[in-house]
Design an enzyme around this catalytic site. Structure first.
Site, PDB file in Angstrom:
ATOM      1  CG  ASN A 140     -36.968  30.627  49.593  1.00 21.50           C
ATOM      2  OD1 ASN A 140     -36.297  29.808  48.972  1.00 21.50           O
ATOM      3  ND2 ASN A 140     -36.649  31.056  50.811  1.00 21.50           N
ATOM      4  CG  PHE A 141     -39.599  27.235  49.589  1.00 19.10           C
ATOM      5  CD1 PHE A 141     -40.138  28.292  50.314  1.00 19.10           C
ATOM      6  CD2 PHE A 141     -38.686  26.396  50.224  1.00 19.10           C
ATOM      7  CE1 PHE A 141     -39.793  28.488  51.656  1.00 19.10           C
ATOM      8  CE2 PHE A 141     -38.333  26.579  51.549  1.00 19.10           C
ATOM      9  CZ  PHE A 141     -38.891  27.636  52.272  1.00 19.10           C
ATOM     10  CG  LEU A 142     -37.614  27.836  41.020  1.00 17.98           C
ATOM     11  CD1 LEU A 142     -38.972  27.681  40.339  1.00 17.98           C
ATOM     12  CD2 LEU A 142     -36.747  28.847  40.277  1.00 17.98           C
ATOM     13  CB  THR A 176     -30.625  34.016  48.214  1.00 18.42           C
ATOM     14  OG1 THR A 176     -31.498  33.070  48.824  1.00 18.42           O
ATOM     15  CG2 THR A 176     -30.612  35.296  49.020  1.00 18.42           C
ATOM     16  CG  LEU A 392     -36.456  31.580  56.221  1.00 14.04           C
ATOM     17  CD1 LEU A 392     -37.906  31.326  56.588  1.00 14.04           C
ATOM     18  CD2 LEU A 392     -35.533  31.426  57.413  1.00 14.04           C
TER      19      LEU A 392
HETATM   20  C1  LIG Z   1     -42.162  41.724  41.060  1.00 13.72           C
HETATM   21  C2  LIG Z   1     -42.164  40.267  41.482  1.00 13.72           C
HETATM   22  C3  LIG Z   1     -41.055  39.348  40.864  1.00 13.72           C
HETATM   23  C4  LIG Z   1     -41.075  37.893  41.424  1.00 13.72           C
HETATM   24  C5  LIG Z   1     -39.992  37.017  40.679  1.00 13.72           C
HETATM   25  C6  LIG Z   1     -38.582  37.439  41.079  1.00 13.72           C
HETATM   26  C7  LIG Z   1     -37.571  36.516  40.460  1.00 13.72           C
HETATM   27  C8  LIG Z   1     -37.552  35.137  41.197  1.00 13.72           C
HETATM   28  C9  LIG Z   1     -36.563  34.196  40.545  1.00 13.72           C
HETATM   29  C10 LIG Z   1     -36.590  32.804  41.198  1.00 13.72           C
HETATM   30  C11 LIG Z   1     -35.873  32.794  42.545  1.00 13.72           C
HETATM   31  C12 LIG Z   1     -35.888  31.412  43.204  1.00 13.72           C
HETATM   32  C13 LIG Z   1     -35.177  31.482  44.538  1.00 13.72           C
HETATM   33  C14 LIG Z   1     -35.166  30.141  45.264  1.00 13.72           C
HETATM   34  O1  LIG Z   1     -36.098  29.375  45.180  1.00 13.72           O
HETATM   35  C15 LIG Z   1     -33.886  29.756  46.057  1.00 13.72           C
HETATM   36  S1  LIG Z   1     -32.649  29.099  44.868  1.00 13.72           S
HETATM   37  C16 LIG Z   1     -33.131  27.392  44.837  1.00 13.72           C
HETATM   38  C17 LIG Z   1     -33.710  27.017  43.481  1.00 13.72           C
HETATM   39  N1  LIG Z   1     -34.144  25.617  43.500  1.00 13.72           N
HETATM   40  C18 LIG Z   1     -33.291  24.589  43.366  1.00 13.72           C
HETATM   41  O2  LIG Z   1     -32.109  24.747  43.156  1.00 13.72           O
HETATM   42  C19 LIG Z   1     -33.929  23.217  43.508  1.00 13.72           C
HETATM   43  C20 LIG Z   1     -33.325  22.194  42.551  1.00 13.72           C
HETATM   44  N2  LIG Z   1     -33.364  22.671  41.178  1.00 13.72           N
HETATM   45  C21 LIG Z   1     -34.541  22.776  40.498  1.00 13.72           C
HETATM   46  O3  LIG Z   1     -35.620  22.497  40.978  1.00 13.72           O
HETATM   47  C22 LIG Z   1     -34.446  23.314  39.075  1.00 13.72           C
HETATM   48  O4  LIG Z   1     -33.120  23.148  38.622  1.00 13.72           O
HETATM   49  C23 LIG Z   1     -34.834  24.813  38.978  1.00 13.72           C
HETATM   50  C24 LIG Z   1     -36.320  24.943  39.251  1.00 13.72           C
HETATM   51  C25 LIG Z   1     -34.019  25.633  39.955  1.00 13.72           C
HETATM   52  C26 LIG Z   1     -34.546  25.290  37.555  1.00 13.72           C
HETATM   53  O5  LIG Z   1     -35.262  24.470  36.649  1.00 13.72           O
HETATM   54  P1  LIG Z   1     -34.481  23.723  35.451  1.00 13.72           P
HETATM   55  O6  LIG Z   1     -35.361  22.655  34.924  1.00 13.72           O
HETATM   56  O7  LIG Z   1     -33.118  23.361  35.934  1.00 13.72           O
HETATM   57  O8  LIG Z   1     -34.260  24.874  34.335  1.00 13.72           O
HETATM   58  P2  LIG Z   1     -35.334  25.338  33.236  1.00 13.72           P
HETATM   59  O9  LIG Z   1     -36.699  25.173  33.732  1.00 13.72           O
HETATM   60  O10 LIG Z   1     -34.989  24.678  31.951  1.00 13.72           O
HETATM   61  O11 LIG Z   1     -35.020  26.929  33.130  1.00 13.72           O
HETATM   62  C27 LIG Z   1     -33.695  27.375  32.922  1.00 13.72           C
HETATM   63  C28 LIG Z   1     -33.716  28.844  33.256  1.00 13.72           C
HETATM   64  O12 LIG Z   1     -33.979  29.001  34.669  1.00 13.72           O
HETATM   65  C29 LIG Z   1     -32.918  29.765  35.236  1.00 13.72           C
HETATM   66  N3  LIG Z   1     -32.675  29.317  36.606  1.00 13.72           N
HETATM   67  C30 LIG Z   1     -32.089  28.173  37.005  1.00 13.72           C
HETATM   68  N4  LIG Z   1     -32.030  28.112  38.349  1.00 13.72           N
HETATM   69  C31 LIG Z   1     -32.608  29.263  38.803  1.00 13.72           C
HETATM   70  C32 LIG Z   1     -32.841  29.808  40.116  1.00 13.72           C
HETATM   71  N5  LIG Z   1     -32.457  29.162  41.229  1.00 13.72           N
HETATM   72  N6  LIG Z   1     -33.429  31.029  40.224  1.00 13.72           N
HETATM   73  C33 LIG Z   1     -33.795  31.705  39.103  1.00 13.72           C
HETATM   74  N7  LIG Z   1     -33.600  31.258  37.834  1.00 13.72           N
HETATM   75  C34 LIG Z   1     -33.015  30.043  37.701  1.00 13.72           C
HETATM   76  C35 LIG Z   1     -31.716  29.489  34.346  1.00 13.72           C
HETATM   77  O13 LIG Z   1     -30.774  30.517  34.535  1.00 13.72           O
HETATM   78  C36 LIG Z   1     -32.368  29.508  32.969  1.00 13.72           C
HETATM   79  O14 LIG Z   1     -32.647  30.834  32.585  1.00 13.72           O
HETATM   80  P3  LIG Z   1     -31.641  31.567  31.533  1.00 13.72           P
HETATM   81  O15 LIG Z   1     -31.720  30.782  30.250  1.00 13.72           O
HETATM   82  O16 LIG Z   1     -32.135  32.978  31.430  1.00 13.72           O
HETATM   83  O17 LIG Z   1     -30.274  31.509  32.189  1.00 13.72           O
HETATM   84  C1  LIG Z   2     -31.227  30.380  51.205  1.00 15.03           C
HETATM   85  N1  LIG Z   2     -32.305  29.566  50.570  1.00 15.03           N
HETATM   86  C2  LIG Z   2     -32.849  30.246  49.368  1.00 15.03           C
HETATM   87  C3  LIG Z   2     -31.935  28.150  50.339  1.00 15.03           C
HETATM   88  C4  LIG Z   2     -30.847  27.950  49.332  1.00 15.03           C
HETATM   89  N2  LIG Z   2     -31.058  27.869  48.005  1.00 15.03           N
HETATM   90  N3  LIG Z   2     -29.839  27.650  47.384  1.00 15.03           N
HETATM   91  C5  LIG Z   2     -28.850  27.598  48.329  1.00 15.03           C
HETATM   92  C6  LIG Z   2     -27.468  27.419  48.256  1.00 15.03           C
HETATM   93  C7  LIG Z   2     -26.727  27.425  49.436  1.00 15.03           C
HETATM   94  C8  LIG Z   2     -27.361  27.645  50.681  1.00 15.03           C
HETATM   95  C9  LIG Z   2     -26.600  27.696  51.933  1.00 15.03           C
HETATM   96  C10 LIG Z   2     -26.734  28.804  52.771  1.00 15.03           C
HETATM   97  C11 LIG Z   2     -26.043  28.852  53.950  1.00 15.03           C
HETATM   98  C12 LIG Z   2     -25.206  27.784  54.302  1.00 15.03           C
HETATM   99  F1  LIG Z   2     -24.493  27.842  55.427  1.00 15.03           F
HETATM  100  C13 LIG Z   2     -25.070  26.646  53.474  1.00 15.03           C
HETATM  101  C14 LIG Z   2     -25.777  26.620  52.278  1.00 15.03           C
HETATM  102  O1  LIG Z   2     -25.695  25.563  51.388  1.00 15.03           O
HETATM  103  C15 LIG Z   2     -24.708  24.578  51.659  1.00 15.03           C
HETATM  104  C16 LIG Z   2     -24.763  23.599  50.492  1.00 15.03           C
HETATM  105  N4  LIG Z   2     -25.988  22.813  50.620  1.00 15.03           N
HETATM  106  C17 LIG Z   2     -27.013  22.931  49.802  1.00 15.03           C
HETATM  107  C18 LIG Z   2     -27.929  21.962  50.222  1.00 15.03           C
HETATM  108  N5  LIG Z   2     -27.428  21.330  51.302  1.00 15.03           N
HETATM  109  C19 LIG Z   2     -26.212  21.877  51.548  1.00 15.03           C
HETATM  110  C20 LIG Z   2     -28.732  27.819  50.763  1.00 15.03           C
HETATM  111  C21 LIG Z   2     -29.463  27.792  49.591  1.00 15.03           C
END
Ligand SMILES: CCCCCCCCCCCCCC(=O)CSCCNC(=O)CCNC(=O)[C@H](O)C(C)(C)COP(=O)(O)OP(=O)(O)OC[C@H]1O[C@@H](n2cnc3c(N)ncnc32)[C@H](O)[C@@H]1OP(=O)(O)O
Ligand SMILES: CN(C)Cc1n[nH]c2ccc(-c3ccc(F)cc3OCCn3ccnc3)cc12
Length: 392
Positions: A140-142, A176, A392
C-alpha cells in the site's frame, strides 16, 4: 484496455490478460518459493541522484515527511478535485500491525537534500483464499512525487518491496488500486452516503438532484440524533474475544478474507480516536455481543476550494450482524458518523454491503477499486460479494 502493453507487469508472476480464458492453469501460487540465499541480497539500483531509506514511522520527523509526501502526491479522484489525506496517527496504525517489519516501510530520497520523493509499504497478513491460509504482504501507499512521474520509478519500488518481502520468506501479496493492471481478482464499485449534503454540494462532491431543492435534499438525508438499536455502544477491550469470534465466523463465507486472531482484532478494530471507530450491540437480556460495525477515518483534501479544505469521510470497514438486521446496524453507523462530524460515509460493494446501499440512500461513486493478488492465481474472477477483505 486489454491490448495495452504492460512492460513491467508482463514480467511479474500475476495473472496475465492473455491467459484470461485458459482454464487449464491451476489455482494457487504461480511461482514456487526460492531459498532465501537465492534472493537478491542488495537493494535494486536507483537512478544516480536517489537512495533508499527505511522509514521509521515511530519517528515524528519521518512520519511527518511521509505524511507530507502523501498529502501532496497521493491518490486523487478522476477529476483531481480531492486527494486522500491520511493522518499521521492513521499511518502509524496502518503500518504497525502485530508482526510488522520496519524494513517494509520503504522510502526513496534525494541523496543531497535527503528529501523524501517516493514511498511504498508492506505489512504482513494471513489471507485465506478458499481453504488455503497464505502468509502475504499487503502492499500500500505506493507514491512517487508528482515531479518524478512517468520515469519508471514505480516498477523499481515494487521490485524492491518484493525483494524485502522475499527475504522474510513470504511469496504472495495482496493490493488494490483504482487503475486496471494485470489482472484483477475482482473489481468493486464504491458508494457514498451523504451526511452533510450542503457541504458536499458546495465543494462539488455531489450535485443537487434533478427537481430537488436544497431543503428537500437536507430532508432526504436527515438522520436521527441517536442510534435506534438497544445495546448499541462503543467497542471496548473486553469485547475483543467476542468480536473476534463473530468476525472469524462471518468471514469464513467469503472466498478471500483475512485470517484475524484476537491480537489482529485488537489492533484493527478496537476504537482509536480519529482513526477507527467500532461499535458492538450487547444484547440487553443476556449481555452477549450479537453484532458489531466499524468504520475508519480518511479525510480528503479539497483541492483549490476557497472556503473548504478538508472533506471528512468515514469508510465502512468490517461489519457483522447476527441478530440486528444489517441495514439497521449500518443505519446506526451512519447516525454516529453524522454525530461525529463526518461529511460522507463511503462503502464498497464487497461482503454483504450491496444489501443496504440503496435502502440507506448511498449513491454510486465515479470509479472502481480493483483487487489483486501477487503470485497467486485465482481460476475465475470473483464477484465483489465473494470478497471479505478491506484494504486501507
Ligand atoms: C511477494 C511480494 C510482492 C510485493 C509486491 C506486490 C505488487 C504491489 C504492486 C503495487 C501496489 C500498490 C498499491 C497501492 O499503493 C494502492 S493504489 C495507489 C497508488 N498510488 C497512487 O495512485 C498515488 C498517485 N500516483 C503515483 O504516485 C504514481 O502515479 C504511481 C507511483 C502510482 C505510479 O508511478 P508513475 O510515475 O505514474 O509510473 P512509472 O513509475 O513510470 O511506472 C509505470 C508502471 O507502473 C504501473 N503502475 C501504475 N500505477 C500503479 C499502481 N497503483 N500499482 C501498481 N502498478 C502501477 C504501470 O502500470 C506501469 O507498469 P506497466 O508498464 O507494466 O503497465
Ligand atoms: C484502498 N486504498 C489502497 C486507497 C486507494 N488507492 N486507490 C484508490 C481508489 C479509490 C479508492 C476508494 C475506495 C473507496 C471509496 F469509497 C472511494 C474511493 O475513492 C474515491 C475517489 N477518491 C480518490 C481519492 N479521493 C477520492 C481508494 C483508493
Amino acid at each position: 484496455t486489454l491490448s495495452q502493453r504492460h512492460k513491467f507487469w508482463e514480467t511479474q508472476p500475476v495473472g496475465q490478460f492473455k491467459d484470461l480464458n485458459d482454464t487449464s492453469m491451476p489455482e494457487g501460487p504461480i511461482e514456487p518459493p526460492t531459498a532465501i540465499s537465492e534472493v537478491k541480497q542488495e537493494p535494486y539500483n536507483l537512478p544516480n541522484l536517489y537512495e533508499w531509506v527505511t522509514c521509521d514511522m515511530n519517528s515524528e520527523d519521518t512520519c511527518a515527511e511521509v505524511y507530507n509526501l502523501l498529502s501532496n502526491n497521493y491518490v486523487e479522484d478522476d477529476e483531481n478535485m480531492f486527494r486522500f489525506n491520511y493522518s499521521k496517527e492513521f499511518l502509524r496504525w496502518a503500518l504497525h500491525p502485530p508482526g510488522y517489519y520496519k524494513t517494509w516501510h520503504i522510502g526513496v530520497c534525494v541523496k543531497s537534500s535527503k528529501k523524501l520523493v517516493a514511498f511504498i509499504t508492506g505489512i504482513p497478513a494471513r489471507i485465506r483464499v478458499r481453504s488455503d491460509v497464505v502468509s502475504m504482504a499487503e502492499v500500500n501507499f505506493l507514491c512517487v512525487h508528482k515531479k518524478l512521474r512517468s520515469k519508471r520509478l514505480a516498477p523499481v519500488m515494487i521490485k524492491e518491496v518484493t525483494r524485502r518481502v522475499h527475504l522474510e520468506n513470504i511469496w504472495q501479496a495482496a493490493y488494490t488500486a483504482g487503475v486496471v493492471l494485470p489482472t484483477p481478482i475482482t473489481s468493486c464499485q464504491y458508494w457514498h452516503r451523504s451526511l452533510n449534503p450542503k457541504k458536499l454540494i458546495d465543494v462539488g462532491f455531489s450535485r443537487l438532484g434533478p427537481r430537488m431543492t436544497m431543503s428537500r435534499t437536507l430532508k432526504l438525508y436527515k438522520l436521527p440524533d441517536l442510534p435506534v438499536t438497544p445495546g448499541f455502544r462503543k467497542m471496548e477491550l473486553r469485547d475483543v474475544p467476542a468480536v473476534t469470534r463473530l468476525l472469524r465466523a462471518y468471514l469464513m463465507q467469503f472466498v478471500v478474507a483475512p485470517d484475524l486472531d484476537e491480537l489482529d482484532v485488537e489492533h484493527w478494530v478496537l476504537p482509536k480516536e480519529g482513526v477507527v471507530d467500532s461499535y458492538v450491540v450487547e444484547s440487553p437480556e443476556n449481555h452477549t455481543i450479537t453484532d458489531f460495525c466499524s468504520f475508519y477515518t480518511l479525510p480528503s483534501s479539497i483541492l483549490g476550494h476557497p472556503t473548504h479544505s478538508i472533506l471528512k469521510a468515514a469508510y465502512s470497514y468490517y461489519n457483522v450482524s447476527t441478530k440486528t438486521p444489517l441495514v439497521q446496524l449500518m443505519n446506526d453507523a451512519l447516525i454516529v458518523a453524522k454525530q461525529k462530524g463526518f461529511d460522507v460515509f463511503n462503502a464498497l460493494d464487497v461482503m454483504h454491503n450491496e444489501s443496504f446501499l440503496k435502502e440507506l440512500k448511498y449513491g454510486p461513486g465515479d470509479g472502481k477499486l480493483h483487487y489483486y493478488l501477487y503470485n497467486y492465481r485465482i481460476k475465475n474472477i470473483l464477484r465483489p460479494s465473494e470478497l471479505g477483505l478491506v484494504l486501507l
